[in-house]
Design an enzyme around this catalytic site. Structure first.
Site, PDB file in Angstrom:
ATOM      1  N   GLU A  46       0.858  -1.203   0.000  1.00 35.29           N
ATOM      2  CA  GLU A  46       0.000   0.000   0.000  1.00 35.29           C
ATOM      3  C   GLU A  46       0.891   1.249   0.000  1.00 35.29           C
ATOM      4  OE1 GLU A  46      -1.601   0.800   3.933  1.00 35.29           O
ATOM      5  OE2 GLU A  46      -3.393   1.776   3.118  1.00 35.29           O
ATOM      6  N   LYS A 123      -9.322   1.977  -1.999  1.00 31.97           N
ATOM      7  CA  LYS A 123      -9.553   1.442  -0.646  1.00 31.97           C
ATOM      8  C   LYS A 123     -10.901   1.883  -0.079  1.00 31.97           C
ATOM      9  CE  LYS A 123      -7.074   1.256   3.822  1.00 31.97           C
ATOM     10  NZ  LYS A 123      -5.819   1.690   4.471  1.00 31.97           N
ATOM     11  N   CYS A 168      -4.820  -2.998   2.806  1.00 31.40           N
ATOM     12  CA  CYS A 168      -4.538  -2.906   4.242  1.00 31.40           C
ATOM     13  C   CYS A 168      -5.727  -3.207   5.142  1.00 31.40           C
ATOM     14  CB  CYS A 168      -3.909  -1.569   4.592  1.00 31.40           C
ATOM     15  SG  CYS A 168      -3.193  -1.623   6.255  1.00 31.40           S
TER      16      CYS A 168
HETATM   17  N1  CDT Z   1      -3.044   1.384   6.560  1.00 32.14           N
HETATM   18  C1  CDT Z   1      -3.977   0.762   7.319  1.00 32.14           C
HETATM   19  O1  CDT Z   1      -5.115   0.567   6.890  1.00 32.14           O
HETATM   20  N2  CDT Z   1      -3.603   0.409   8.581  1.00 32.14           N
HETATM   21  C2  CDT Z   1      -4.511  -0.153   9.544  1.00 32.14           C
HETATM   22  C3  CDT Z   1      -4.116   0.241  10.911  1.00 32.14           C
HETATM   23  C4  CDT Z   1      -4.927   1.286  11.440  1.00 32.14           C
HETATM   24  S1  CDT Z   1      -4.488   1.691  13.111  1.00 32.14           S
HETATM   25  C5  CDT Z   1      -5.353   3.111  13.335  1.00 32.14           C
HETATM   26  C6  CDT Z   1      -4.565  -1.673   9.527  1.00 32.14           C
HETATM   27  O2  CDT Z   1      -5.680  -2.211   9.638  1.00 32.14           O
HETATM   28  O3  CDT Z   1      -3.539  -2.327   9.464  1.00 32.14           O
END
Ligand code: CDT
Length: 308
Positions: A46, A123, A168
């Site tokens: 990402e 996303k 993600c």
């Molecule tokens: N980039 C991303 O979506 N990260 C999230 C963490 C969020 S913590 C506030 C994840 O689910 O890994």
């Protein structure tokens, strides 16, 4: 047998000051390694071209926009597309997209082996918050800088397989895999930037985060009889640690390749798309076994409605 040798190209940390050109050069090194390993497809993380900028509070729209790409490929990424085409390798990577009419998305693209973009995903599940949060040890401002994706979860025919993408936080939501599973997806690719623990936190904290990441992807793979390739951006970005743990998961839910470092690292597995056939025709034969009349809550409500 429909085998695609897939590379998961984990990226180590990208500091705020690192240029896109420098990152693309690192991606090309991984691409060359992938070519030597016989890969036909390489998946990058990402927001692969820059640091994970949503951790930084910014008020000036011009400052925000410097992290976004207005076209793809562009001058900085063209060398990556050229090298991928020269190797005959399809690629997928994430970047911040600003559209010609001014919308901002957290996007990933998929190419064919000739370097043409054949798929785009934006996303859907944006974690974090949109205003500065004084209570937090660090900010996670995806809701400030991006709009939720507006393309759904498409699946494309590419390299004689059915491929989809998510990004993600999407990987933690079973609906994401199922919507792609219902289009026959045999391969789901995703990149992530997941905050890790720092030196003051317990080792158990990191263990839990890695477990939840694995759990999300292995269950998504098994329950939809699809390969899942999850690729991290990892390591310490300007004092902000990101978790590694890139994996390739087979359609039975087993991890078949795993990154060992928090640096630039290629993991590789020869993935036979026909391995999806058994699961898709037995336990997860959706046509025979799904009972949609009992699933209406899934699309009718957010939040929880408690019984009386
Ligand atoms: N980039 C991303 O979506 N990260 C999230 C963490 C969020 S913590 C506030 C994840 O689910 O890994």
């Amino acid at each position: 047998m429909r085998e695609i040798v897939i590379g998961g190209a984990q990226l180590g940390p990208i500091q705020r000051a690192e240029s896109r050109e420098s990152v693309v050069a690192r991606m090309i090194v991984l691409l060359d390694q992938a070519a030597k390993a016989g890969c036909g497809l390489v998946v990058f993380p990402e927001l692969a071209l820059t640091t994970f900028f949503p951790r930084w509070w910014m008020e000036d729209p011009a400052e925000v926009d410097q992290w976004f790409e207005t076209e793809m490929p562009n001058a900085a990424t063209q060398p990556l597309f050229d090298r991928a085409r020269d190797h005959g390798i399809a690629i997928s990577f994430g970047y911040a997209e600003k559209t010609s009419d001014g919308h901002h998305f957290n996007t990933s693209i998929l190419t064919d082996t000739a370097g043409n973009i054949v798929g785009k995903y934006r996303k859907v599940h944006l974690p974090g918050h949109s205003e500065f949060d004084t209570e937090r040890a660090f900010q996670h401002l995806e809701k400030r800088y991006f709009e939720p994706g507006n393309l759904g979860f498409p699946v494309w025919r590419n390299m004689d397989a059915l491929m989809g993408m998510c990004i993600c936080n999407d990987r933690r939501w079973p609906e994401v895999y199922r919507v792609m599973g219902l289009q026959g997806a045999e391969l789901i690719m995703l990149g992530y930037n997941t905050p890790s623990v720092n030196s003051q936190d317990s080792a158990e904290g990191l263990e839990h985060r890695l477990y939840h990441s694995d759990l999300s992807m292995t269950s998504g793979a098994y329950q939809n009889a699809a390969w899942v390739v999850g690729v991290a951006k990892s390591g310490d970005e300007d004092g902000h640690p990101l978790m590694a743990g890139s994996i390739i998961v087979d359609p039975n839910g087993f991890v078949v390749a795993r990154a060992q470092t928090e640096d630039d690292e290629l993991i590789v597995h020869a993935c036979d798309m026909d391995l999806c056939n058994f699961g898709k025709s037995t336990i997860f034969d959706f046509a025979r076994h799904r009972r949609v009349e009992h699933y209406t809550r899934i699309t009718a409500q957010t939040g929880v409605e408690y019984p009386e």
